[in-house]
Design an enzyme around this catalytic site. Sequence first.
Site, mmCIF file in Angstrom:
data_model
loop_
_atom_site.group_PDB
_atom_site.id
_atom_site.type_symbol
_atom_site.label_atom_id
_atom_site.label_comp_id
_atom_site.label_asym_id
_atom_site.label_seq_id
_atom_site.Cartn_x
_atom_site.Cartn_y
_atom_site.Cartn_z
ATOM 1 C CB VAL A 54 -0.951 -0.016 1.208
ATOM 2 C CG1 VAL A 54 -1.653 1.321 1.367
ATOM 3 C CG2 VAL A 54 -1.978 -1.117 1.045
ATOM 4 C CB ALA A 55 3.998 2.081 1.809
ATOM 5 C CB ILE A 76 -0.059 1.741 -4.571
ATOM 6 C CG1 ILE A 76 0.346 0.279 -4.754
ATOM 7 C CG2 ILE A 76 -1.044 2.158 -5.651
ATOM 8 C CD1 ILE A 76 -0.810 -0.685 -4.632
ATOM 9 C CD GLU A 106 -2.746 4.420 -2.535
ATOM 10 O OE1 GLU A 106 -2.025 5.424 -2.362
ATOM 11 O OE2 GLU A 106 -2.581 3.359 -1.908
ATOM 12 C CG ASP A 109 -1.006 26.807 -43.601
ATOM 13 O OD1 ASP A 109 -0.713 27.423 -42.565
ATOM 14 O OD2 ASP A 109 -2.148 26.406 -43.866
ATOM 15 C CG ASP A 143 -5.740 26.302 -44.778
ATOM 16 O OD1 ASP A 143 -5.350 25.492 -45.630
ATOM 17 O OD2 ASP A 143 -5.422 27.505 -44.789
ATOM 18 C CG ASN A 197 4.968 6.085 -2.648
ATOM 19 O OD1 ASN A 197 4.050 6.604 -1.999
ATOM 20 N ND2 ASN A 197 4.804 5.611 -3.843
ATOM 21 C CD GLU A 209 3.014 6.817 2.133
ATOM 22 O OE1 GLU A 209 2.973 5.913 1.279
ATOM 23 O OE2 GLU A 209 2.275 7.805 2.119
ATOM 24 C CG ASP A 230 1.128 12.815 -0.065
ATOM 25 O OD1 ASP A 230 1.603 13.733 0.625
ATOM 26 O OD2 ASP A 230 1.776 11.838 -0.479
#
Length: 933
Positions: free
Chosen positions: A252-253, A255, A257, A299, A643, A709, A712, A743
């Site tokens: 989890v740390a 990822i 999210e 052009d 164009d 991360n 964490e 975050d």
Amino acid sequence: MPGTETRGLSTAEARRVQAETGRNELPRVRQVPAWRRFAGQFTHFFALLLWGAAVLALVAGMPQLAVAVVAVVVVNGIFAFAQEERAAHAAARLRELLPTQVAVVRDGRTVRVDAAEIVPGDVVVLTAGDRLPADARFVETDTCTVDESMLTGESEPVPKTPGDDGFGGTFLANGDARAEVTATGARTRLAAIASLTAEVQPPPTPLQRELRRIVRILSAVALGLGVAFCLVSIAIGTPLRDAFLFAIGVAVAMIPEGLLPTVTLSLAMGAQRMAGRNALVRNLQAVETLGSTTFICTDKTGTLTQNRMNVVEVWTPEGGVGLDGEGYSPEGTAEGPPAALARAALTAWAGRAASRGRIHRHDAGRHPGGEGAGPAGSAVEGVGAEGGDPADWVAEGDPMEAALDAAAHRLAPYAAGAASGRDAGVGAGPTGATARERHGTPPALAEPAVARRYAFDPARRRESVVVGDELLVKGAPESVLARCRDRALAEQAHAAVVGMAARGLRVLAVARRDLAPGAPSTAPSTTPDELETGLELLGLVGLQDPPRDGVPGALRQAREAGIRVAMITGDHPATAAAIARQTGLALGEPVVIEGRDLPADEAALGELVDRDGVVVSRVSPEQKLAIARALQRRGHVLAMTGDGVNDGPALNEADIGVAMGASGTDVAREAADLVLLDDDFSTIIAAVEQGRATYTNIRRFLTYHLTDNVAELTPFVVWALSGGNVPLALGVLQVLALDIGTDLLPALALGAERPGKDVLRRPPERRHLLDGALLVRVFGVLGPVQAVFEMGAFAAVLWGGGWRWGQVPEPALVALASGAAFTTVVLAQMANAFGCRSATRPAWRLGWGDNRMLLWAVAAELVLLLGFLFPGPLAAALGHAPPPPAGLAVALAAVPAVLLADGIHKRVRHHRTGAGASGAGRAGRRSAVRERS
Ligand code: ATP
């Protein structure tokens, strides 16, 4: 066009019909239903990993954790859904800004209205490149073919004649037409097909591929670390349940999210800012692609120049004539020998006859003598006699043709017979002109009775009309002169063309022929090529179209930004070269390549055109496509403007197809990724700047997320490396609170950072979002500093509470220490957010208040922190308590420490990678400059 007398509906009738039928809009078919988009937020890879973690937690007998992880997935999914919907709405609003106007006959006059206002019974006026706004029956056609491939898959355009049906959504590929609308909105064939169409999945863009790569890398790391930690924990004798807990925590740390929705929102904000500068992106990912553009093929007319044409010279066999007149006003003066003046008047009259573009007075809303002008000459009265404001006159239709109309008016007083006051035809044509006595006052020119029109097509480069028993032709000099009878005169004219073009003028040749007995018949089966032979040259018209003001500056910026620019034009090589010089596209003498000299071999073609400032002239749409492919083959990220009707394939092929909002055709706009509302080249550069800023912003919040991360993950690493002797500083729930609590807002604010001053002073970058430099910054500098302070705060509180190595601390003490670690990470992330605003300059050099959104985000983060810490059920669930003074002191010290470490690292890198490398051309220093943002 014959039969132009049709009056169409009146405004009142149209309103009445609309009340019955509704607006001409397709019923909205959202390609993916909302519930599926919502469900998608819970089934992407990150979410699946988290579901897996929740199941594991449940299996391991930790229902609270399972609930928490599920809560994370749900909160994050709702957040992501909300962000993406916001982005989708922003994109939809931008699309609504796209001009979708059609010419329609209302109250007997041709007016432009919103395509949604069309009702059955309306007569729409269409020209090559226009999209049919609804189903309709053709009532008049001129060499008209319709591209119906989108409905039928048939790639060849289908010829249409009066009585044929046309379908909404298809394009006029060639010619002109009028068509009476038969069905609108939901009753069109397109609506029926659209509702049947299965979801269209476009191929992933470079950014999508890049994000998938990041998701894959991070997921693999998260999974790998999770499994490794689980095994280590079991090996050191941790109970299975706790081992699972750690594994889940680690996964989890790792990822981030909030990353994916932040990317989407950042792109949407980029798109909105581009719209503020007149650049509309048609898909969000184009924002990022624009930032990596390395080559622009532009052009000339309207993009580099103003597309405000003015005839300033007319060459005739009798001598040259200089013309003066402001804008599109019919008033002006002419100078030259009398015979030349008369011939110039004839030339302009014939050129005007072979045109549909007209001048028209803004306030009066009518043409000086044309259809719907009321009593002949009434609009001119105001101009000639009372000297109305020339600025009131505007071009209706092709500006070049409108300029011919203005010139025809200015020259009309000099037409043979005009001075004597005789009601003579200027060109002795059947419709003639009502000349006026008063010299210099433009007479109202009647509309020639055109029996047949062979519309301009870029392959022929000519347009001609049959008026009475005459064929009148105007077109590119090479294409017309080659068909003139008098070869000696044609040679003479060729020389004159070179001189005029070298002065930057766009040159048109005008010629005529009798269609008296003996000439090819004008039966519908006769091709224009068969008629346009044995011509008598009347003269050459030289049109001025000044460069746009901002273009030289924008070209300089492009050069500084390491982007090569080439002019790809249908115009004469000498005219194109002159404009290249005037705008500074080419430094020194421009390299001009003519379309006919382009090699067929792709590699050779790429090598030839892959240089800055090159001019490719007299190019066909097929060659444009070949050039796009050749440049891409050489690794360029290509932006190409277009164009015309036939530019669609080249715009599709280019990485960024750029169409003109004001003057371009519907076909080009549909094929484009970017639409310039003001047609201005400078706008492309502004969009590139915003694109680069968006790319940099994505790197900014990626750095920010990943740093968190590290902080964490560290408690788990320390716990494992210490063999379980150091307690876990952060639990899984705290990790989740950081990831989706504190975050998110600063990350969003980083996604809204404005472009830095030097965004356009470095070469384009084509590197991965997640690259070495970013990883070093995150895992070598920012992450470790945060982690050291986090663990320092944790240890300080434990130590102060009497804990020693190897002891099992009291749960209350661990809660205090954990609160300190948590606070440290939150405060350090605040500092980190300011550091991430730049990859080169320290935070204190950036101006603290520049990004107001970040200030608000940090304030919100503080409030959240207090909410998480304040003693109560939330703090209890997270397993922490407000930190004691020692822990708080370390936490506060983390703020300057992160800023300082970041500043020092930036400085060291700046020196190591070559300070002062600033030029895009200094290839040796490229990598140094690349790192800037
Ligand atoms: P640019 O790059 O200047 O926009 P382009 O690629 O759009 O040019 P075209 O419009 O294809 O060029 O025109 C090519 C040539 O055909 C012009 O140089 C001009 O001589 C001629 N031409 C253009 N428009 C018309 C017209 N309406 N009638 C007759 N000839 C035309």
